[in-house]
Design a protein around this motif. Structure first.
Motif, PDB file in Angstrom:
ATOM      1  N   ARG A 272      21.210  10.353 -14.980  1.00 25.22           N
ATOM      2  CA  ARG A 272      22.207  10.470 -16.185  1.00 25.22           C
ATOM      3  C   ARG A 272      23.455   8.656 -16.548  1.00 25.22           C
ATOM      4  N   LYS A 273      23.078   8.774 -14.561  1.00 22.28           N
ATOM      5  CA  LYS A 273      23.745   7.145 -14.799  1.00 22.28           C
ATOM      6  C   LYS A 273      23.025   6.147 -15.735  1.00 22.28           C
ATOM      7  N   PHE A 274      21.438   5.930 -14.849  1.00 23.16           N
ATOM      8  CA  PHE A 274      20.674   4.828 -15.403  1.00 23.16           C
ATOM      9  C   PHE A 274      20.124   5.400 -16.829  1.00 23.16           C
ATOM     10  N   PRO A 275      20.234   6.209 -17.562  1.00 24.78           N
ATOM     11  CA  PRO A 275      19.811   6.486 -18.821  1.00 24.78           C
ATOM     12  C   PRO A 275      18.305   5.514 -19.471  1.00 24.78           C
ATOM     13  N   HIS A 276      19.057   4.408 -19.670  1.00 26.72           N
ATOM     14  CA  HIS A 276      18.000   3.593 -19.992  1.00 26.72           C
ATOM     15  C   HIS A 276      16.294   3.412 -19.353  1.00 26.72           C
ATOM     16  N   PHE A 278      14.953   5.244 -17.111  1.00 22.00           N
ATOM     17  CA  PHE A 278      14.606   7.060 -17.216  1.00 22.00           C
ATOM     18  C   PHE A 278      13.788   7.472 -18.568  1.00 22.00           C
ATOM     19  N   ASP A 279      14.614   6.817 -19.627  1.00 27.89           N
ATOM     20  CA  ASP A 279      14.273   7.138 -21.114  1.00 27.89           C
ATOM     21  C   ASP A 279      12.530   6.481 -21.496  1.00 27.89           C
ATOM     22  N   TRP A 280      13.281   5.248 -20.808  1.00 25.52           N
ATOM     23  CA  TRP A 280      12.258   4.151 -20.938  1.00 25.52           C
ATOM     24  C   TRP A 280      10.939   4.933 -20.649  1.00 25.52           C
TER      25      TRP A 280
END
Length: 422
Positions: A272-276, A278-280
């Motif tokens: 959740r801190k670096f969602p961009h 992990f979503d990628w």
């Protein structure tokens, strides 16, 4: 009792056909070889696709976790900036947290933004204060030059910066530089002088240009904090896939050890801190499934065409088998067994080619990437025995299942007509 019920005659015939060198079947052999080559190519692509994507995911996850850990326990009042509120380092839950079987390591930290100024350039940085409990494994793996910061003695001025910052500011090992810090409610910046004690390179440009490692006691002094006041704790777990469940366990542990008059704490999940990021990475899974589906379908259709050609060129044999009392299901088994042998041959060559190319990339790093776009210098490869087994079993089952329909074509062949025609 019919011969086909006494022994596995279908398997015996299929073996003879598979090893046959009959020159009268040149056309079918060429088409079958093309089908086997298609299966080999498809399996090679599937192995490389899975190995590269999983290797890429693991590499990026390891780098992000190396900078920010899987979980962070921080002050509830702290936001997502790097200027944090302090918590007490003597927490009652700390021993139980370290003893959790899912937890690999726990270490304290402080973050604080600052600015480097040299004669030629200015660069904003985030200083990460580390203590004697810091795990150097990740940074030792990505070290370019220097030694670990001595944190078990007196406060040291040595810091670690990235190779990117080193090149930008023209700082080399042993060089000194000044940094400026501005605290809340202070108009005059605080100035400190540090020395480059180490240089690292991870390829994760977003983090390389931002983070600097420093003795935690410097940041406690700059923040006017006491020795037992820190930004929080970093928690490293054994399995990133289970980090969500472990997060809830850590939360329950913290709630069970609440202390009056102490700061409220919260747990931050790295996803959740670096969602961009992990979503990628999760989007890559969909790409892999699409590649696997297409490759299996192509291999299956190749084998369908090969099987039909074999059946057409073996009509006389089919007629003879039926005249000897073989049922349609027995004849179908002959060609299905033969197809499995051919698929197995294709899978074998596909595995050899896929493993050879994957290992060559892993050990010799043949293909390079732009780290500013892909976060890594070379194409990472992760070869897993489990992945290989699942790919081979899945490909064999799916392609064999696709051949069940075409195998019914043998029931359309009449033994009287084929024998009379021959």
């Amino acid at each position: 009792m019919p011969l086909f019920q006494i022994m596995n005659t279908e398997l015996f015939i299929a073996r003879r056909l598979f090893s046959s060198k009959d020159q009268d079947q040149k056309m079918s052999r060429r088409i079958v070889r093309l089908a086997v080559a298609g299966i080999s190519l498809g399996m090679m692509v599937m192995i490389l696709a899975v190995a590269i994507v999983t290797g890429f995911q693991r590499e990026i996850e390891d780098k992000v976790n190396g900078f920010a850990a899987h979980l962070q326990v921080v002050n509830y009042d702290s936001n997502f900036s790097y200027q944090t509120e302090f918590i007490n380092s003597r927490q009652p839950f700390l021993d139980d947290l370290k003893a959790m079987p899912e937890v690999r390591h726990v270490q304290q930290f402080i973050t604080k933004p600052g600015m480097i100024r040299t004669e030629e350039a200015i660069q904003g940085m985030v200083l990460k204060g580390i203590a004697a409990d810091f795990d150097w494994t990740f940074f030792e793996k990505n070290k370019v030059a220097g030694q670990e910061i001595p944190l078990d003695s007196l406060r040291t001025n040595q810091v670690w910066i990235s190779e990117q910052v080193s090149n930008l500011l023209k700082l080399t090992l042993g060089d000194s530089f000044r940094m400026y810090f501005l605290n809340e409610n202070e108009r005059t910046p605080r100035i400190r002088q540090f020395e480059v004690g180490g240089i690292y390179r991870t390829g994760l440009e977003e983090f390389d240009q931002m983070f600097m490692l420093i003795d935690i006691r410097h940041l406690q002094s700059l923040n006017s904090w006491e020795e037992d006041q820190i930004s929080g704790y970093e928690v490293f777990v054994n399995d990133l896939n289970a980090v969500d469940e472990i997060e809830y366990e850590v939360r329950d542990l913290i709630l069970a050890n609440l202390v009056d008059d102490e700061s409220l704490l919260r747990v931050i999940n790295i996803k959740r801190k670096f969602p961009h990021i992990f979503d990628w990475l999760n989007l890559l899974d969909m790409n892999v499934w699409i590649i696997l589906l297409l490759m299996v379908l192509v291999a299956g259709f190749n084998m369908v065409s090969g099987l039909l050609v074999i059946i057409l060129e073996r009509t006389q044999m089919i007629g003879v088998l039926k005249s000897l009392g073989a049922a349609n299901v027995n004849v179908r088994k002959v060609f299905l067994y033969l197809s499995v042998f051919l698929i197995g041959q294709g899978l074998l060559w596909g595995n050899l080619l896929g493993l050879a190319l994957g290992l060559a990339q892993h050990y010799f790093e043949i293909i390079h990437l732009d780290p500013t776009s892909y976060y890594v210098d070379t194409v990472p490869v992760n070869i897993s025995i489990l992945h290989l087994v699942l790919l081979n079993v899945g490909a064999l089952v799916v392609t064999t299942f696709m051949l069940l329909g075409p195998s019914y074509f043998v029931s359309r062949i009449s033994p009287e007509k084929t024998i009379r025609f021959e």
